[in-house]
Design an enzyme around this catalytic site. Structure first.
Site, PDB file in Angstrom:
ATOM      1  N   ALA A  96      27.843  21.406  -1.260  1.00 15.60           N
ATOM      2  CA  ALA A  96      29.548  20.884  -1.283  1.00 15.60           C
ATOM      3  C   ALA A  96      29.410  19.268  -1.272  1.00 15.60           C
ATOM      4  CB  ALA A  96      31.027  21.618  -0.362  1.00 15.60           C
ATOM      5  N   PHE A  97      30.610  19.083  -1.018  1.00 15.26           N
ATOM      6  CA  PHE A  97      30.438  16.947  -1.045  1.00 15.26           C
ATOM      7  C   PHE A  97      30.200  16.651   0.387  1.00 15.26           C
ATOM      8  CE2 PHE A  97      34.136  14.968   1.321  1.00 15.26           C
ATOM      9  CZ  PHE A  97      34.659  15.739   1.322  1.00 15.26           C
ATOM     10  N   LYS A  98      30.340  17.850   2.034  1.00 19.88           N
ATOM     11  CA  LYS A  98      30.019  17.536   3.069  1.00 19.88           C
ATOM     12  C   LYS A  98      28.383  16.889   3.894  1.00 19.88           C
ATOM     13  CE  LYS A  98      34.534  19.062   5.020  1.00 19.88           C
ATOM     14  NZ  LYS A  98      34.919  19.378   3.082  1.00 19.88           N
ATOM     15  N   ASP A  99      27.459  17.575   2.662  1.00 15.48           N
ATOM     16  CA  ASP A  99      26.376  17.157   2.773  1.00 15.48           C
ATOM     17  C   ASP A  99      26.028  15.721   3.074  1.00 15.48           C
ATOM     18  OD1 ASP A  99      24.989  20.152   2.810  1.00 15.48           O
ATOM     19  OD2 ASP A  99      24.995  20.446   0.407  1.00 15.48           O
ATOM     20  N   ALA A 112      27.659  14.802   6.780  1.00 15.46           N
ATOM     21  CA  ALA A 112      26.382  15.213   7.505  1.00 15.46           C
ATOM     22  C   ALA A 112      25.114  15.238   7.051  1.00 15.46           C
ATOM     23  CB  ALA A 112      26.985  17.523   7.169  1.00 15.46           C
TER      24      ALA A 112
END
Ligand SMILES: *Cc1c(COP(=O)(O)O)cnc(C)c1O
Length: 432
Positions: free
Chosen positions: A105-108, A111
């Site tokens: 997911a784009f949260k990588d 993060a």
């Protein structure tokens, strides 16, 4: 470059301070004190994400202690592809795939970048840094993946028991080592309340250095802007026109990075926000009346937000309702439309959307022929569909192949502690 609170420009901080604090001392959010102008010419010869990002980020790191390490931070964080894939449509449209990182997911992006920064800021410190993160699904997994195995840093992830998807839960609990996963008997709001209470607890603060990695950290917005810079440049070089974006939105962190890229002078045209049935922002743009409300559960659960925290940053950029309406538009999409769009585009385009990305695809379909033809359009894909097999597989009538990185995570043993939704239980688990 200094960073100022959205509530008080006199409260300024260096980038390193803003990264460590997360939130400004007055409860406001950090934003750059000014936006430099970085035109297309500055990026001549740069095509790959790390090259583009290094040039884009230079003014944002200028004068900070991390400045010299920025290129290394970028190389470490952005070690996976960000393809812009053309769609087989009559008009010019592409998909920006942001799901090729370790947790799909784009949260990588945010993060991994934040972890690379905080890891360096904390290097050599005597005390363990404890990162607390409350998650409703994707953020916790991305943060755990990014910090797993980093010396001197421990991550505590809180998630609401029974309220995340089975695959999301596996991504939250597969780590062990320096990651503690807490399954909380409560809702996401309870998890967030516990994290806030832990920060305010003097007994805990005396024994642990606490930090947060939630979505309001400016260290998540800067790396997200990088993929808008890269994809807008690629689209402009190919077509001679600015790229128009459709962004699946919840807390508005992803789309804010797109707005920043345009503000800085990159070739970004229209920005359209795709929402699920949580329609606080579309209603505000229509009426001028800001009515935050409790979130409602939808198929695109990572976008189930009734009171988006990054609205404060958007307001800071566009204090007047009319200016905000001129800068963006927003459309709300129902679960029924999400289902139908996943079915239709699987059959029509051979594309399998995750439920979040399907909101953008639905908004694109609803633009009408004339607006679609006035592209190029970029549909932002925020997660891999294989993260949501319960929703997607019945709609397309076929099993979804799982990307190898995700497959490996899903096969690891589970490490999880169940706690009641109390500060006492959280403190016990943090100190254990
Ligand atoms: C977090 C998330 C979103 C929403 O992004 P915001 O930055 O909160 O607007 C959309 N899709 C997926 C898959 C997400 O994980």
């Amino acid at each position: 470059m200094r960073y100022v609170s959205t509530r008080d420009a006199a409260l300024s901080a260096t980038l390193s301070e803003a990264l460590k604090r997360g939130i400004a001392p007055d409860g406001g959010l950090y934003v750059p004190e000014r936006f430099p102008h970085l035109g297309v010419a500055l990026f001549e010869g740069a095509t790959r994400l790390p090259e583009v990002a290094t040039r884009f980020l230079a003014p944002f790191f200028e004068g900070d202690g991390l400045d010299a390490e920025m290129p290394a931070i970028v190389r470490e964080a952005f070690d996976f592809p960000v393809p812009l894939v053309p769609l087989p449509t009559p008009e010019d449209a592409s998909v920006l795939e942001l799901f090729h990182g370790p947790t799909a997911a784009f949260k990588d992006f945010g993060a991994r970048f934040l972890a690379a920064c905080l890891g360096r800021l904390h290097r050599g410190a005597g005390r363990t840094l404890t990162i607390l993160v409350a998650t409703s699904g994707d953020t916790g997994g991305a943060v755990a993946a990014a910090f797993h195995g980093r010396p001197g840093i421990e991550v505590v992830v809180l998630y609401p028991r029974g309220l995340v998807s089975p695959r999301q839960e596996l991504q939250l609990t597969c780590w062990g080592g320096n990651v503690k996963s807490l399954s909380v008997a409560g809702t996401f709001d309870d998890c967030q309340r516990l994290v806030k209470a832990a920060f305010a607890d003097p007994a805990l603060a005396a024994r642990r250095e606490l930090s947060s990695a939630n979505s309001i950290n400016v260290g998540r917005l800067l790396p997200q802007a990088c993929y808008y810079v890269k994809s807008s440049l690629a689209t402009f070089r190919r077509t001679g026109r600015p790229a128009n974006y459709i962004v699946p939105s919840g807390n508005l962190g992803n789309v804010l990075a797109c707005v920043w890229a345009r503000r800085i002078g990159l070739p970004v045209g229209e920005i359209v926000l795709a929402f699920n049935a949580n329609r606080t922002v579309p209603d505000y743009l229509a009426t001028g009346d800001w009515q935050p409300r409790a979130s409602v559960a939808t198929l695109a659960s990572a976008m189930d937000v009734g009171n988006p925290s990054n609205m404060e940053r958007l307001r800071h950029l566009f204090p007047e309702w009319d200016d905000l309406r001129g800068a963006l538009s927003a459309v709300s999409v129902s679960d029924e439309q999400i289902r139908a769009r996943i079915r239709t585009d699987h059959a029509r385009l051979g594309q399998t959307w995750c439920p979040h990305t399907a909101t953008a695809a639905e908004v694109y379909a609803g633009l009408g022929e004339r607006r679609r033809a006035a592209g190029p359009w970029v549909l932002v894909s925020t997660a891999h569909p294989a993260k949501f097999p319960e929703t997607v597989e019945p709609l397309i009538g076929a099993p979804l192949p799982v990307p190898p990185a995700l497959e490996r995570l899903l096969s690891l043993p589970k490490h999880v502690t169940e706690i009641p939704a109390t500060l006492e239980a959280l403190a016990g688990a943090v100190l254990a």
